[in-house]
Write a protein that holds these residues in place. Structure first.
Motif, PDB file in Angstrom:
ATOM      1  N   UNK A   1       0.829  -1.216   0.000  1.00  0.00           N
ATOM      2  CA  UNK A   1       0.000   0.000   0.000  1.00  0.00           C
ATOM      3  C   UNK A   1       0.860   1.261   0.000  1.00  0.00           C
ATOM      4  N   UNK A   2       1.972   1.174   0.746  1.00  0.00           N
ATOM      5  CA  UNK A   2       2.862   2.342   0.827  1.00  0.00           C
ATOM      6  C   UNK A   2       3.427   2.676  -0.559  1.00  0.00           C
ATOM      7  N   UNK A   3       3.841   1.601  -1.278  1.00  0.00           N
ATOM      8  CA  UNK A   3       4.352   1.799  -2.638  1.00  0.00           C
ATOM      9  C   UNK A   3       3.274   2.369  -3.543  1.00  0.00           C
ATOM     10  N   UNK A   4       2.030   1.884  -3.356  1.00  0.00           N
ATOM     11  CA  UNK A   4       0.918   2.378  -4.154  1.00  0.00           C
ATOM     12  C   UNK A   4       0.690   3.859  -3.902  1.00  0.00           C
TER      13      UNK A   4
ATOM     14  N   UNK B   1       4.473  12.327  -1.989  1.00  0.00           N
ATOM     15  CA  UNK B   1       5.696  11.606  -2.373  1.00  0.00           C
ATOM     16  C   UNK B   1       6.669  11.442  -1.203  1.00  0.00           C
ATOM     17  N   UNK B   2       7.044  12.558  -0.588  1.00  0.00           N
ATOM     18  CA  UNK B   2       8.123  12.499   0.409  1.00  0.00           C
ATOM     19  C   UNK B   2       7.736  11.685   1.646  1.00  0.00           C
ATOM     20  N   UNK B   3       6.491  11.882   2.104  1.00  0.00           N
ATOM     21  CA  UNK B   3       6.068  11.159   3.305  1.00  0.00           C
ATOM     22  C   UNK B   3       6.071   9.633   3.080  1.00  0.00           C
ATOM     23  N   UNK B   4       5.397   9.131   2.030  1.00  0.00           N
ATOM     24  CA  UNK B   4       5.462   7.651   1.843  1.00  0.00           C
ATOM     25  C   UNK B   4       6.878   7.152   1.607  1.00  0.00           C
ATOM     26  N   UNK B   5       7.690   7.955   0.889  1.00  0.00           N
ATOM     27  CA  UNK B   5       9.071   7.514   0.618  1.00  0.00           C
ATOM     28  C   UNK B   5       9.840   7.369   1.928  1.00  0.00           C
ATOM     29  N   UNK B   6       9.622   8.351   2.845  1.00  0.00           N
ATOM     30  CA  UNK B   6      10.380   8.301   4.104  1.00  0.00           C
ATOM     31  C   UNK B   6       9.925   7.129   4.994  1.00  0.00           C
ATOM     32  N   UNK B   7       8.739   6.587   4.722  1.00  0.00           N
ATOM     33  CA  UNK B   7       8.242   5.455   5.535  1.00  0.00           C
ATOM     34  C   UNK B   7       8.751   4.092   5.042  1.00  0.00           C
TER      35      UNK B   7
END
Lengths: 663, 321
Positions: A494-497, A528-534
């Motif tokens: 889901x995070x990648x999605x 973009x930045x928030x999911x990437x940092x997770x």
């Protein structure tokens, strides 16, 4: 259709006295794939292994005999389930030995004939190198061949033939007629044998005769006699071949019956091999498709009566790491088989995960059509596919490829109608957009696809849909296998999605505004930045999830996994970007296809003569069908394998192979 | 390019009960010319000739697709098939001209097509004069070697030294050609040549016992395990000591043969080593000469093994009769 057949495991404990009958009944059903019984102590397994391998070897001997006959007599033969008496193994072996001996006797005759054929051919080859006139050679011999005119007592002719039989030769009698009781002959033989043959000739009172100019036809006569001898030998060879075929064909019914009995005995042995045994009981276990489990249970209970303990369990949701993987049986309709082959060629899906066959059928044909949209050329491919299907009816691999080609032809035709293209020419109006017009820069303003850039955009949209679909399928796989960490936090979860959707949503307005309008910073942060940092969360959490009971988590290990997470961020960005951009090749190949056809059309138009223009167009179309057709097929496959499958596909499945009657 | 057979099929052939059954097992494999030719002719020797012809055809096909820098080496590698043809031709020549025996039954099975050089084998078999034979091969690399060896063949009434010289000469040409390879390819080729040299030297040392000091000159440079000193010593050893020395060189050989190696074990050991080398090469870096070389090496080993299995089956059938 989107998942392999559901499997259940059946384990049976029954009395030994029912073993034989159970074997027969289960073989007749033909749905059980055995798994080794190893989990219990005190149980012996594989006790019938030698027995089954001996039956296998006998079966192969019968098959080998039958294969030497004129037809495939075992095609479609299934042993009858009502006759389970095994044949007498020694008697069968003796029968096969006797037949083998008959075959060898024929082969021996053939071998002798073949040697004579080769020797005759050698003489003919040497004769061709002979000078035209015999009297130019001393004693009528070249380096290889000697032609010896002479005479011998007429009564000795046959004995001489016999004495010469071990040497390549030709004895022509009666060219000069009879002189009293002596017969005029011409003997032709190899110079390398003259030492032996001269001795033989002396023994038979052979007298040399001189060559005369009247013998000018001798060479022609020798040539025609050698050729005739060659034809006779070939005919004899063919005769022995036919004798062998007749021998096998005459025995084929008997051999097929024998094969059926041996096969049943072999399968029975193979089943017993899988039984675990104790003093009085047998234990076996195996996989059965869920749809057939009730039938298997009924059969077992009816056969073994009350003396049976039976357990049916569901297949695990996730069999990775298991020593006994659940077998996989795909369940696609027959018209999707060519696409199933494409999937299996990559790998067989793991049990319980998505079987992408129907989706591959759609994406493959969509991409092929977009790259190779032409009504006429598609029709040619369709016809070629049909012809292949007719020709390769008995070759499953080639038949499947022919079906795929037929599908591709159909797709090209549909897209040809949408693009208004037939053999590279705009004969009818396009239903969607005129590909040729767009490539030529004649696109209509305001239409959805009016320029080459629009075509590129279109294929990028296709890429986004395919990648997104891949991610959704991965989520389905994660849910089905209860892999929650991957489902929520993996770069394909889901995070990648979230990251992919955010990335597309951020870049799309930027691109469509002509690279002028940036999305707001707050949007980019949340999208973009928030999911990437997770993303590094998952590798770090894995340390806690997978640790052994009581094991302490070391800081160093945590740091290592966090670093892995950082690398995964980079991988996620480059992976998503390259996967999406990769679909631009669909536009590239489509434009190349149109451009090539336009080039051939223009060359044809420039000639001004239909007699030159038509061959150019035919040749151009043929070239494009072969080259572009192949490219489009390969690129569609590549996009499926590397951009679509890599997002979700779980391979290395084990094929379901039940024990059943038949070959 | 037809695939390789694999052990399963070879084991099945070994276990088969008759030659026709053994041949039939090859249907649908890369050796399907064997059942095809045997089915038509019943002649296993014709089938073997077809097998050899296919091998030559395949290697010539590989030559067509190789880059320029690899071509001289692989051409020399393919020349080993020409060496085989030449050996067979000179064995026949020797039987006919020196031993004065009839060769008509065997001569038809001599492969006469060119492998690398065009040699008129019919003429070679027919000629008795050394000068004429040398004239026949004057445009080939074999001329000088034959000029030196033919008188020896006549004098000793044996083709053994000629055969060894052909192998040696071929090995030297391979060595020379390997020097022109690119570094990566050269490394691959050198490793193979080292194994071949060791193997050749060891087998030679065993066969050369009767040749005394003269035999020592036949040592092949380039191996790793068998040095010249060791070779010279091996030539003088009795069979038992010779095999003990071999086990010392290759301890794994002892493991395979329960501590007591025979000459058969030695041959089998080298065959398995070559196959192992081939498999290693094939799984190595692609786009080097290793891939075609490995294919050719493994295919040759399979062909040799297949030929000996079929022959064993044929002669056993003869004994049974």
């Amino acid at each position: 259709m989107l998942f392999p057949e559901k499997m259940k495991k059946i384990s049976v404990l029954a009395l030994k006295e029912h073993a034989e009958k159970l074997s027969r009944e289960l073989l007749s059903l033909g749905v059980l794939e055995f798994v080794p019984v190893r989990d219990f102590t005190g149980i012996k397994t594989g006790h019938d292994r030698n027995n089954s391998s001996e039956w296998t070897s006998l079966r192969k001997r019968v098959e080998s005999c039958l294969e030497q006959g004129s037809r495939d007599t075992l095609d479609g033969v299934v042993p009858e389930s009502d006759d389970w008496t095994p044949p007498d193994r020694e008697e069968t072996g003796r029968k096969l030995d006797a037949l083998a001996q008959e075959i060898i006797t024929i082969r021996e005759k053939q071998k002798d004939l073949q040697q004579k054929i080769l020797q005759n051919g050698e003489m003919l080859r040497y004769l061709a190198q002979f000078p035209d006139s015999l009297d130019t050679l001393p004693a009528g011999k070249s380096l290889y061949l000697r032609i010896e005119p002479g005479n011998l007592p007429a009564s000795q002719k046959e004995s001489l033939e016999k004495a010469l039989s071990g040497y390549p030769h030709l004895l022509l009698a009666g060219t000069g007629g009879k002189e009293g009781d002596r017969m005029a002959c011409v003997l032709v033989f190899l110079v390398r044998d003259e030492r032996d043959i001269d001795k033989i000739l002396t023994r038979f009172s052979w007298t040399d005769s001189p060559f005369s100019r009247d013998d000018s036809d001798t060479l022609i006569m020798i040539d025609s006699n050698l050729k005739q001898k060659g034809s006779e030998l070939e005919a004899q060879q063919k005769g022995w071949n036919e004798k062998l075929l007749t021998l096998i064909d005459q025995r084929s019914d008997e051999l097929v019956e024998l094969w059926k009995k041996i096969r049943v005995a072999e399968l029975g042995s193979l089943m017993r091999e899988h039984y675990g045994t104790t003093g009085s009981a047998i234990l076996f276990s195996g996989w059965v498709p869920a749809a057939q489990i009730a039938e298997v249970e009924r059969t077992v209970r009816e056969t073994a009566g009350t003396d049976v303990y039976l357990e049916i369990t569901d297949a695990p949701r996730d069999d990775s790491g298991s020593a006994q993987p659940v077998p996989v049986q795909l369940r696609n309709p027959s018209f999707l088989r060519p696409f199933e082959k494409l999937v299996v060629n990559y790998s067989l899906p793991r049990y319980g995960t998505v079987d992408p066959t129907p989706l591959v059928a759609i994406t493959y044909l969509l991409m092929f059509g977009l790259m190779f949209g032409d009504l006429g050329q598609g029709f040619v491919i369709l016809i070629l596919g049909f012809l292949g299907m007719l020709k390769f009816r008995k070759d499953p691999a080639k038949l499947s490829l022919s079906r795929l080609i037929t599908w591709c032809g159909g797709s090209a035709m549909v897209f040809g109608i949408l693009f208004g293209s037939c053999f590279g020419r705009g004969i009818f109006p396009a239903l969607w957009f005129n590909y040729h017009g767009v490539v030529l820069g004649e696109g209509v303003e305001g239409q959805a696809v009016g320029s080459v850039l629009d075509i590129l955009g279109l294929t990028l949209q296709l890429g986004i849909v395919v990648v997104a679909l891949g991610l959704i399928l991965n989520w389905v796989n994660c849910i089905k296998r209860r892999r929650w960490l991957e489902f929520f936090l993996d770069k394909k979860g889901l995070l990648g999605g979230w990251l992919y959707a955010g990335g597309v949503a951020s870049l799309w307005p930027f691109v469509t505004s002509g690279f002028k309008e940036f999305p707001p910073a707050s949007f980019v942060f949340f999208a973009v930045l928030l999911p990437a940092s997770l993303i590094p969360l998952k590798p770090v959490l894995e340390v806690f999830v997978h640790r052994h009971k009581g094991e302490k988590v070391k800081i160093g290990k945590l740091m290592l996994h966090a670093m892995e997470g950082v690398v995964e961020i980079l991988e996620a960005f480059t992976g998503f970007l390259s996967s999406t951009l990769s679909f631009m090749r669909v536009a590239g190949l489509g434009i190349a296809h149109v451009s090539l056809m336009m080039a051939f059309s223009q060359i044809a138009d420039l000639t001004g003569s239909p007699w030159i223009a038509i061959p150019i167009l035919v040749l151009g179309n043929a070239l494009v069908i072969v080259l572009e057709g192949l490219s489009a097929g390969i690129q569609s496959l590549r996009l499926n394998y590397y951009e679509f499958f890599t997002k979700y596909f779980v391979g290395a499945g084990k094929a379901y192979v039940p024990l059943k009657l038949g070959r | 390019m037809p695939g390789l057979l694999g052990d399963d099929i070879l084991h099945r052939i070994e276990a088969s009960r008759s030659l026709p059954e053994a041949v039939q097992i090859l249907s649908g494999t890369g050796f399907d010319m064997v059942p095809r030719v045997y089915g038509k002719t019943g002649d296993i020797k014709s089938a073997e000739m077809a097998m050899f012809a296919r091998q030559v055809e395949e290697e010539r096909l590989i030559l067509k697709f190789l880059p320029k820098h690899a071509l001289p080496f692989f051409t020399e590698w393919t020349r080993r098939l020409e060496v085989e043809s030449l050996k067979a031709a000179f064995r026949l020549w020797f039987d006919h001209h020196i031993r004065k025996r009839s060769i008509s039954a065997q001569a038809v099975y001599l492969y006469r097509e060119p492998v690398i050089e065009k040699i008129d084998y019919d003429r070679l078999l027919a000629l008795d004069d050394d000068g004429a034979i040398l004239e026949l091969v004057k445009k080939t690399p074999w001329k000088d070697l034959l000029a030196e060896q033919l008188p020896i063949v006549r004098e000793r009434e044996s083709v053994f030294l000629l055969e060894v010289s052909l192998d040696r000469f071929h090995y030297h040409r391979l060595l020379q050609a390997s020097r022109k390879l690119l570094p990566g390819d050269k490394k691959t080729a050198d490793r193979l040549l080292q194994t071949l040299a060791d193997e050749q030297n060891l087998l030679l040392a065993f066969r050369l016992k009767n040749f005394g000091a003269e035999g020592k000159d036949l040592f092949l440079e380039g191996g790793i395990k068998v040095t010249r000193t060791l070779f010279n010593r091996l030539v003088t050893l009795e069979e038992k000591d010779f095999l003990a020395e071999t086990i010392r060189l290759y301890p794994a050989l002892a493991r395979n043969s329960k501590g007591e190696a025979s000459l058969d074990d030695l041959f089998a050991w080298f065959t398995s080593q070559r196959e192992h080398k081939g498999r290693k090469l094939i799984s190595g870096t692609p786009f080097t000469i290793g891939t075609p070389l490995a294919y050719s090496l493994i295919k040759t080993l399979e062909t040799e093994r297949l030929r000996s299995l079929l022959n064993a089956r044929y002669y056993r059938a003869g004994e049974d009769r």
